[in-house]
Design an enzyme around this catalytic site. Structure first.
Site, PDB file in Angstrom:
ATOM      1  N   ARG A   1       0.805  -1.204  -0.551  1.00 18.66           N
ATOM      2  CA  ARG A   1      -0.009   0.300   0.043  1.00 18.66           C
ATOM      3  C   ARG A   1       0.365   1.289  -0.031  1.00 18.66           C
ATOM      4  O   ARG A   1       0.582   2.602  -0.465  1.00 18.66           O
ATOM      5  CB  ARG A   1      -0.778  -0.250   1.284  1.00 18.66           C
ATOM      6  CG  ARG A   1      -2.154  -1.426   0.775  1.00 18.66           C
ATOM      7  CD  ARG A   1      -3.175  -1.430   2.514  1.00 18.66           C
ATOM      8  NE  ARG A   1      -2.833  -1.232   3.659  1.00 18.66           N
ATOM      9  CZ  ARG A   1      -2.460  -2.856   3.884  1.00 18.66           C
ATOM     10  NH1 ARG A   1      -2.197  -3.763   3.639  1.00 18.66           N
ATOM     11  NH2 ARG A   1      -1.533  -2.754   5.500  1.00 18.66           N
TER      12      ARG A   1
ATOM     13  N   GLU B   1       5.990  -9.665  14.328  1.00 18.20           N
ATOM     14  CA  GLU B   1       5.150 -10.106  15.942  1.00 18.20           C
ATOM     15  C   GLU B   1       5.290 -11.785  15.897  1.00 18.20           C
ATOM     16  O   GLU B   1       5.747 -12.041  16.855  1.00 18.20           O
ATOM     17  CB  GLU B   1       3.978 -10.359  16.355  1.00 18.20           C
ATOM     18  CG  GLU B   1       3.834 -10.778  17.224  1.00 18.20           C
ATOM     19  CD  GLU B   1       1.513  -9.966  17.503  1.00 18.20           C
ATOM     20  OE1 GLU B   1       1.043 -10.204  18.250  1.00 18.20           O
ATOM     21  OE2 GLU B   1       1.420  -9.425  16.544  1.00 18.20           O
TER      22      GLU B   1
END
Length: 177
Positions: free
Chosen positions: A60, A97
């Site tokens: 994006r 993560e």
């Protein structure tokens, strides 16, 4: 509050991609021509000096970087997921993560001394943004700053960038993850 008009155009999708995450979906802003134009105008206005290049982080970030580059009369540098570029590349690993990922750019995409503004749709933990900065600097470029549409301040990414000596500007912020 500033930019509330833009914030209202960003959809929140609860529990995506996993329970507890509030996904901030900028595609709804992109669908609104006036909102998209206003976001680009405001992002461009926050860049104090015309950079040589606007670097966009896949995927994006490409949307915002390309439009900013055109608006400012700068070149466009694409920072991609590793393995997606055909020429000789340099790559940087960054933590996720759960695990890690790598970003890459063409080794000759940034001339030594070039002033580069890095753009992405959203700043979360700052891992990909810092990896992009390391790539630009390894190629001899100078990071002028970072431009984001959305900041998730609870995740600390913008603060990580500032602690590393970079300027970071976002138009809107959302609390939570």
């Amino acid at each position: 509050m500033a930019n509330e008009d833009l914030k209202a155009l960003i959809r929140t999708i609860p529990d995506f991609p996993k329970p507890g995450i509030q996904f901030r979906d900028v595609t709804t802003l992109l669908l609104d021509a006036a909102g998209f134009a206003a976001s680009l105008e405001r992002m461009a206005a926050a860049i104090p000096e015309k950079p040589d290049l606007i670097a966009g982080i896949e995927a994006r970030g490409f949307v915002f970087a390309a439009a900013l580059a055109q608006r400012l009369g700068s070149g466009l540098l694409l920072i991609r997921k590793d393995g997606k570029l055909p020429g000789t590349t340099i790559a940087e690993e960054y933590a996720l993560e759960y695990g890690s990922d790598r970003l890459a750019m063409h080794v000759d995409a940034c001339a030594p001394g070039a002033k580069v503004q890095i753009a992405d749709d959203l700043i979360a933990t700052g891992g990909s943004a810092l990896a992009a900065a390391r790539l630009v600097e390894r190629a001899g470029g100078r990071v002028a700053g970072f431009s984001f549409l959305v900041d998730l301040p609870d995740l600390g990414g913008a603060e990580r960038l500032r602690s590393a000596g970079y300027s970071a500007h976002s138009l809107v912020a959302f609390e939570g993850h």
